[in-house]
Design a protein around this motif. Structure first.
Motif, PDB file in Angstrom:
ATOM      1  N   ILE A 104     -10.492  -0.675  35.870  1.00 14.71           N
ATOM      2  CA  ILE A 104     -10.717  -1.773  34.930  1.00 14.71           C
ATOM      3  C   ILE A 104      -9.692  -2.897  35.128  1.00 14.71           C
ATOM      4  O   ILE A 104     -10.056  -4.077  35.138  1.00 14.71           O
ATOM      5  N   ALA A 105      -8.439  -2.540  35.315  1.00 11.91           N
ATOM      6  CA  ALA A 105      -7.376  -3.545  35.436  1.00 11.91           C
ATOM      7  C   ALA A 105      -7.350  -4.215  36.809  1.00 11.91           C
ATOM      8  O   ALA A 105      -7.113  -5.417  36.906  1.00 11.91           O
ATOM      9  N   THR A 106      -7.615  -3.441  37.843  1.00 12.41           N
ATOM     10  CA  THR A 106      -7.466  -3.957  39.203  1.00 12.41           C
ATOM     11  C   THR A 106      -8.716  -4.671  39.711  1.00 12.41           C
ATOM     12  O   THR A 106      -8.611  -5.588  40.522  1.00 12.41           O
ATOM     13  N   TYR A 107      -9.866  -4.263  39.219  1.00 13.60           N
ATOM     14  CA  TYR A 107     -11.144  -4.806  39.716  1.00 13.60           C
ATOM     15  C   TYR A 107     -11.982  -5.322  38.544  1.00 13.60           C
ATOM     16  O   TYR A 107     -13.038  -4.784  38.236  1.00 13.60           O
ATOM     17  N   PRO A 108     -11.508  -6.369  37.860  1.00 12.39           N
ATOM     18  CA  PRO A 108     -12.162  -6.812  36.613  1.00 12.39           C
ATOM     19  C   PRO A 108     -13.579  -7.357  36.784  1.00 12.39           C
ATOM     20  O   PRO A 108     -14.297  -7.481  35.791  1.00 12.39           O
ATOM     21  N   ASN A 109     -13.990  -7.634  38.008  1.00 16.11           N
ATOM     22  CA  ASN A 109     -15.350  -8.144  38.225  1.00 16.11           C
ATOM     23  C   ASN A 109     -16.239  -7.162  38.978  1.00 16.11           C
ATOM     24  O   ASN A 109     -17.307  -7.527  39.440  1.00 16.11           O
ATOM     25  N   ALA A 110     -15.806  -5.930  39.084  1.00 11.59           N
ATOM     26  CA  ALA A 110     -16.559  -4.930  39.841  1.00 11.59           C
ATOM     27  C   ALA A 110     -17.875  -4.585  39.142  1.00 11.59           C
ATOM     28  O   ALA A 110     -17.937  -4.533  37.908  1.00 11.59           O
ATOM     29  N   THR A 111     -18.885  -4.342  39.942  1.00 15.88           N
ATOM     30  CA  THR A 111     -20.183  -3.970  39.369  1.00 15.88           C
ATOM     31  C   THR A 111     -20.151  -2.585  38.721  1.00 15.88           C
ATOM     32  O   THR A 111     -20.985  -2.297  37.863  1.00 15.88           O
ATOM     33  N   ILE A 112     -19.195  -1.770  39.081  1.00 15.49           N
ATOM     34  CA  ILE A 112     -19.083  -0.417  38.538  1.00 15.49           C
ATOM     35  C   ILE A 112     -18.288  -0.380  37.232  1.00 15.49           C
ATOM     36  O   ILE A 112     -18.068   0.677  36.657  1.00 15.49           O
ATOM     37  N   LEU A 113     -17.894  -1.538  36.727  1.00 15.03           N
ATOM     38  CA  LEU A 113     -17.073  -1.609  35.518  1.00 15.03           C
ATOM     39  C   LEU A 113     -17.700  -0.926  34.297  1.00 15.03           C
ATOM     40  O   LEU A 113     -16.978  -0.212  33.584  1.00 15.03           O
ATOM     41  N   PRO A 114     -18.991  -1.092  34.019  1.00 13.51           N
ATOM     42  CA  PRO A 114     -19.541  -0.376  32.852  1.00 13.51           C
ATOM     43  C   PRO A 114     -19.340   1.138  32.963  1.00 13.51           C
ATOM     44  O   PRO A 114     -18.991   1.791  31.977  1.00 13.51           O
ATOM     45  N   GLU A 115     -19.531   1.677  34.155  1.00  7.05           N
ATOM     46  CA  GLU A 115     -19.342   3.108  34.356  1.00  7.05           C
ATOM     47  C   GLU A 115     -17.872   3.498  34.161  1.00  7.05           C
ATOM     48  O   GLU A 115     -17.572   4.568  33.623  1.00  7.05           O
ATOM     49  N   ALA A 116     -16.963   2.629  34.592  1.00  5.25           N
ATOM     50  CA  ALA A 116     -15.541   2.911  34.402  1.00  5.25           C
ATOM     51  C   ALA A 116     -15.175   2.913  32.910  1.00  5.25           C
ATOM     52  O   ALA A 116     -14.438   3.794  32.453  1.00  5.25           O
ATOM     53  N   PHE A 117     -15.688   1.947  32.161  1.00  8.87           N
ATOM     54  CA  PHE A 117     -15.443   1.937  30.716  1.00  8.87           C
ATOM     55  C   PHE A 117     -16.036   3.177  30.058  1.00  8.87           C
ATOM     56  O   PHE A 117     -15.404   3.798  29.199  1.00  8.87           O
ATOM     57  N   TYR A 118     -17.238   3.535  30.462  1.00  9.03           N
ATOM     58  CA  TYR A 118     -17.886   4.712  29.889  1.00  9.03           C
ATOM     59  C   TYR A 118     -17.076   5.972  30.203  1.00  9.03           C
ATOM     60  O   TYR A 118     -16.827   6.797  29.323  1.00  9.03           O
ATOM     61  N   GLY A 119     -16.662   6.123  31.461  1.00 11.68           N
ATOM     62  CA  GLY A 119     -15.852   7.282  31.844  1.00 11.68           C
ATOM     63  C   GLY A 119     -14.543   7.325  31.081  1.00 11.68           C
ATOM     64  O   GLY A 119     -14.100   8.388  30.627  1.00 11.68           O
ATOM     65  N   LEU A 120     -13.905   6.168  30.942  1.00  9.39           N
ATOM     66  CA  LEU A 120     -12.649   6.089  30.207  1.00  9.39           C
ATOM     67  C   LEU A 120     -12.852   6.498  28.750  1.00  9.39           C
ATOM     68  O   LEU A 120     -12.113   7.339  28.223  1.00  9.39           O
ATOM     69  N   GLY A 121     -13.856   5.930  28.106  1.00  7.97           N
ATOM     70  CA  GLY A 121     -14.112   6.255  26.701  1.00  7.97           C
ATOM     71  C   GLY A 121     -14.445   7.726  26.499  1.00  7.97           C
ATOM     72  O   GLY A 121     -13.968   8.366  25.557  1.00  7.97           O
ATOM     73  N   THR A 122     -15.250   8.272  27.391  1.00  3.49           N
ATOM     74  CA  THR A 122     -15.617   9.683  27.299  1.00  3.49           C
ATOM     75  C   THR A 122     -14.387  10.572  27.453  1.00  3.49           C
ATOM     76  O   THR A 122     -14.200  11.534  26.695  1.00  3.49           O
ATOM     77  N   THR A 123     -13.543  10.235  28.403  1.00  4.41           N
ATOM     78  CA  THR A 123     -12.332  11.025  28.638  1.00  4.41           C
ATOM     79  C   THR A 123     -11.382  10.914  27.446  1.00  4.41           C
ATOM     80  O   THR A 123     -10.794  11.913  27.009  1.00  4.41           O
ATOM     81  N   GLN A 124     -11.240   9.711  26.908  1.00  4.87           N
ATOM     82  CA  GLN A 124     -10.389   9.536  25.724  1.00  4.87           C
ATOM     83  C   GLN A 124     -10.924  10.384  24.560  1.00  4.87           C
ATOM     84  O   GLN A 124     -10.152  11.059  23.871  1.00  4.87           O
ATOM     85  N   ALA A 125     -12.228  10.354  24.360  1.00  2.48           N
ATOM     86  CA  ALA A 125     -12.813  11.150  23.276  1.00  2.48           C
ATOM     87  C   ALA A 125     -12.604  12.643  23.523  1.00  2.48           C
ATOM     88  O   ALA A 125     -12.284  13.393  22.592  1.00  2.48           O
TER      89      ALA A 125
END
Length: 181
Positions: A104-125
């Motif tokens: 998320i921090a290094t590649y703010p325009n990556a097409t895979i960003l939604p998946e990274a946010f989802y993975g992050l949120g799931t892991t945090q939960a």
């Protein structure tokens, strides 16, 4: 090309050996980043078969080599994402969080960003970091409202709100997700 063919044919031990040979023998090979990425991918697929946490850790380490050795490679973002996924599946969730955050921090325009946010949120939960998970899922929903992950993100947002005993706030995302599902 041989390693890629072996990988596509699911000859994972052979493709692992081929990619390791290329990396060790041909340091000037113009697509060394691809060989490194494909080694990680081969090991990831093998880990999916074995389901052994240490196999996922091995894949994560190989994926980590892509941005470490080939920072400018277009494969660096996907490698970092797969590193995070591998760490998650290795049940090394604190380090998975770090890798998702790096995407998320290094590649703010990556097409895979939604998946990274989802993975992050799931892991945090999963780690009961529900305040952080709410922030992450909310960001995903705001920044990527057209993502196919939206219905699942709404459910997970609602679950994290319920975990914080914010039942009234949880009702809205859960209700919307139920209607959209």
């Amino acid at each position: 090309q041989l390693g890629v063919c072996q990988l596509s044919e699911k000859k994972l031990p052979e493709s692992t050996a081929t990619f390791k040979l290329v990396l060790a023998t041909y340091p000037q090979f113009k697509h060394l980043d691809g060989a490194q990425f494909n080694l990680g991918l081969t090991l990831f697929q093998a880990a999916q078969t074995s389901k052994q946490p240490n196999d996922f850790k091995t894949a994560a380490a190989e994926f980590a080599n892509v941005p470490a050795k080939f920072a400018q490679s277009p494969l660096a973002v996907d490698a970092t994402y797969y590193q995070a996924e591998s760490l998650y599946l290795a049940v090394d969730k604190p380090n998975a969080i770090v890798a998702y955050q790096k995407v998320i921090a290094t590649y703010p325009n990556a097409t895979i960003l939604p998946e990274a946010f989802y993975g992050l949120g799931t892991t945090q939960a999963d780690l009961e970091q529900h305040v952080e998970a709410v922030t992450t899922f909310t960001t995903l929903l705001q920044r990527f409202p057209q993502s196919p992950l939206v219905p699942e993100a709404k459910l997970r947002l609602g679950t994290s709100l319920v975990a914080q005993k914010k039942h009234a706030e949880a009702e809205t995302p859960c209700s919307r997700a139920a209607v959209e599902h």
